[in-house]
Write a protein that holds these residues in place. Structure first.
Motif, PDB file in Angstrom:
ATOM      1  N   TRP A  41      58.059   1.548 -98.584  1.00  9.75           N
ATOM      2  CA  TRP A  41      58.125   1.807-100.026  1.00  9.75           C
ATOM      3  C   TRP A  41      57.104   0.943-100.772  1.00  9.75           C
ATOM      4  O   TRP A  41      57.291  -0.241-100.962  1.00  9.75           O
ATOM      5  CB  TRP A  41      59.526   1.533-100.570  1.00  9.75           C
ATOM      6  N   LYS A 101      54.506   6.076-109.364  1.00 11.70           N
ATOM      7  CA  LYS A 101      55.162   7.123-108.587  1.00 11.70           C
ATOM      8  C   LYS A 101      56.579   6.671-108.267  1.00 11.70           C
ATOM      9  O   LYS A 101      56.879   5.472-108.234  1.00 11.70           O
ATOM     10  CB  LYS A 101      54.383   7.465-107.317  1.00 11.70           C
ATOM     11  N   SER A 102      57.442   7.648-108.041  1.00 13.38           N
ATOM     12  CA  SER A 102      58.842   7.348-107.759  1.00 13.38           C
ATOM     13  C   SER A 102      59.414   8.429-106.864  1.00 13.38           C
ATOM     14  O   SER A 102      58.693   9.313-106.400  1.00 13.38           O
ATOM     15  CB  SER A 102      59.633   7.267-109.073  1.00 13.38           C
ATOM     16  N   THR A 103      60.736   8.365-106.651  1.00  9.37           N
ATOM     17  CA  THR A 103      61.365   9.377-105.812  1.00  9.37           C
ATOM     18  C   THR A 103      61.325  10.750-106.469  1.00  9.37           C
ATOM     19  O   THR A 103      61.347  11.771-105.782  1.00  9.37           O
ATOM     20  CB  THR A 103      62.831   8.997-105.547  1.00  9.37           C
ATOM     21  N   ASP A 158      56.585   6.658 -95.045  1.00 10.60           N
ATOM     22  CA  ASP A 158      56.667   6.502 -96.490  1.00 10.60           C
ATOM     23  C   ASP A 158      57.874   7.273 -97.014  1.00 10.60           C
ATOM     24  O   ASP A 158      57.918   8.502 -96.968  1.00 10.60           O
ATOM     25  CB  ASP A 158      55.380   7.029 -97.140  1.00 10.60           C
ATOM     26  N   ALA A 160      58.615   7.848 -99.909  1.00  8.20           N
ATOM     27  CA  ALA A 160      58.284   8.616-101.113  1.00  8.20           C
ATOM     28  C   ALA A 160      58.109  10.109-100.809  1.00  8.20           C
ATOM     29  O   ALA A 160      58.116  10.924-101.736  1.00  8.20           O
ATOM     30  CB  ALA A 160      57.014   8.066-101.749  1.00  8.20           C
ATOM     31  N   HIS A 163      62.597  13.924-100.676  1.00 13.48           N
ATOM     32  CA  HIS A 163      63.067  14.253-102.022  1.00 13.48           C
ATOM     33  C   HIS A 163      64.433  14.933-102.054  1.00 13.48           C
ATOM     34  O   HIS A 163      65.124  14.872-103.067  1.00 13.48           O
ATOM     35  CB  HIS A 163      62.056  15.176-102.713  1.00 13.48           C
TER      36      HIS A 163
END
Length: 472
Positions: A41, A101-103, A158, A160, A163
């Motif tokens: 992360w 950036k985020s989830t 990663d 990220a 989702h």
């Protein structure tokens, strides 16, 4: 009170102040961050660890665990720690552009306005924390430890890119599991993940256990049992729980409880465990797993997707509810107004910078910092008998005699607050509380000197409540 006021002043630097834009100002961004070393992360980027309530960062939509990848189009991973500080605090510039950036979003740009104020200025939220012994019920900083063991995949993957989720099928399919999953779903939704029962990126699996301890021999006859508190996010307060400290021996526990959450890859390498958190509690009495999940699942998931502590996780909870008028004081002379927030209750009432607050609710403010300090300390000592020993706790600074006011002694507390010898002018910050003001009228009378003119100004403040919980 110099020590107390200075401790409040240090809060000025707590949320990303990077030094002064001039010799007389200090700037804040309103968030704290880590330079991530986590390969899952935001590695080598900035990970937001907390956001100050009511700050420009909160207003801009910045949230804990957001990853800041660029500052003014410059990749964070390409610059040093010192250069990051300089980029976040550019000289003669009041705003900066961050790429985040985020989830929930792969990338977004945020324009963040810095909050730059005179270095001698102290705000009401900082004063509320400095004078928090007037109202520990609403304002304190506390720590607690949870016996969580968290592991993450050693693969470089990663998080990220994940989702969507689905709960793993269960043979038991009990109401208990449904209740636990409901809490997990709520937290994952907050983080920006969405449910997908057809083709999820990861599965969520739970496991749990509760029973009497077959090896129980009784509490230790040597150790003095300390009450254990945990923060209940649903109720926004610390609550006493029948758990033993993580350092206790298993033989001292009458009951054992286990709750685990497992995140399983379905997108990149199906079946791989990406992340797992397991709580193992020692209890002195029976406790419902549903209730445990309500309180602790949000705490467990604070480390997903960004892991900081693998074992015995330390949390810091800052709670501050206070009357906000918008006045910012001179910390060297608290009667002097340095500035007044635009559109605030005080501004609308006519208070301005350079005004002198001569009194608040009949209490004079014409004292030095040292005099306020001495009176505040004496007030704390003299009113200890008015507190409820059943509510005793230790704050984050190690003061072990923190206690709420005894509800049966509220009239005596009010009398002590109103005693002019106690110099309690800034108790107005808690005027909404029944132990400070037994009436329901939360209107504050300020006696203000504006130039050569003296005015009586009534301000109707707004009650601000800010809570941050972060990993130590």
């Amino acid at each position: 009170m110099r020590k107390i006021v200075l401790s409040a002043f240090l809060l000025l630097t707590m949320f990303c102040s990077f030094g002064q834009t001039s010799s007389k100002k200090v700037c804040r961004l309103g968030f704290t961050y880590d330079i991530s070393k986590n390969s899952n992360w935001g590695k080598n980027d900035l990970v937001v660890t907390s956001v100050k309530p009511y700050s420009n960062a909160e207003k801009a939509g910045i949230q804990p665990y957001d990853i800041i990848t660029h500052i003014e189009d410059i990749p964070v991973s390409s610059v040093s720690k010192d250069e990051i500080i300089q980029l976040l605090n550019p000289a003669n510039k009041r705003n900066i552009m961050l790429t985040i950036k985020s989830t929930s979003t792969p990338s977004r740009e945020v324009i963040l306005n810095k909050e730059c104020k005179p270095i001698n200025e102290i705000s009401e939220d900082q004063l509320a924390m400095a004078f928090n012994m007037y109202s520990l019920e609403t304002t304190s900083v506390r720590e607690f430890v949870c016996p969580f063991k968290t592991i993450v995949t050693t693969d470089t993957v990663d998080f990220a890119q994940f989702h969507t989720y689905k709960f793993a099928a269960s043979e038991e399919n009990t109401k208990l599991e449904a209740d636990i999953n409901q809490v997990i779903e709520k937290e994952l939704t907050k983080k920006g993940f969405t449910s997908d029962n057809q083709k999820p990126d990861f599965l969520v699996q739970t496991f749990y256990y509760f029973d009497k301890n077959p090896n129980y021999v009784g509490p230790s006859p040597i150790k003095l049992k300390q009450p254990v508190y945990r923060f209940n996010i649903n109720r926004n307060k610390m609550e006493k729980v029948p758990f033993l400290e993580p350092s206790a021996s298993e033989s001292e526990a009458a009951y054992l409880l286990q709750l685990g959450i497992r995140i399983i890859d379905q997108k990149v390498s199906a079946g791989r465990v990406l992340w797992e958190c397991e709580a193992n509690e020692l209890l002195e009495e029976a406790y419902h797993l549903e209730e445990y999940a309500q309180i602790h699942v949000p705490l467990m998931l604070m480390q997903f997707p960004y892991l900081k502590n693998k074992k015995n996780v330390h949390f810091i909870v800052s709670q501050c509810s206070y009357n906000y008028t918008g006045i910012n004081y001179n910390m060297d002379k608290l009667s002097s107004v340095v500035s007044v927030d635009r559109n605030s209750p005080a501004y609308e009432a006519g208070v301005r910078a350079k005004d002198v607050i001569e009194g608040i609710e009949g209490q004079s403010t014409d004292y030095s910092i040292e005099e306020f300090t001495a009176a505040y300390r004496q007030f704390i000592t003299n009113t200890m008998t008015l507190r409820n020993p059943d509510t005793r706790f230790t704050d984050s600074k190690g003061f072990s005699r923190c206690m709420y006011w005894d509800a049966f002694k509220y009239p005596q507390v009010t009398k002590a607050i109103q005693n002019p010898n106690n110099l309690t002018a800034f108790a107005y910050l808690y005027y909404f509380a029944p132990y400070i003001n037994p009436t329901s009228n939360n209107a504050i009378t300020f006696y203000v000197k504006q130039g050569s003119e003296r005015k009586k100004i009534i301000i109707r403040p707004t009650i601000r409540t800010g809570i941050t919980i972060e990993l130590k």
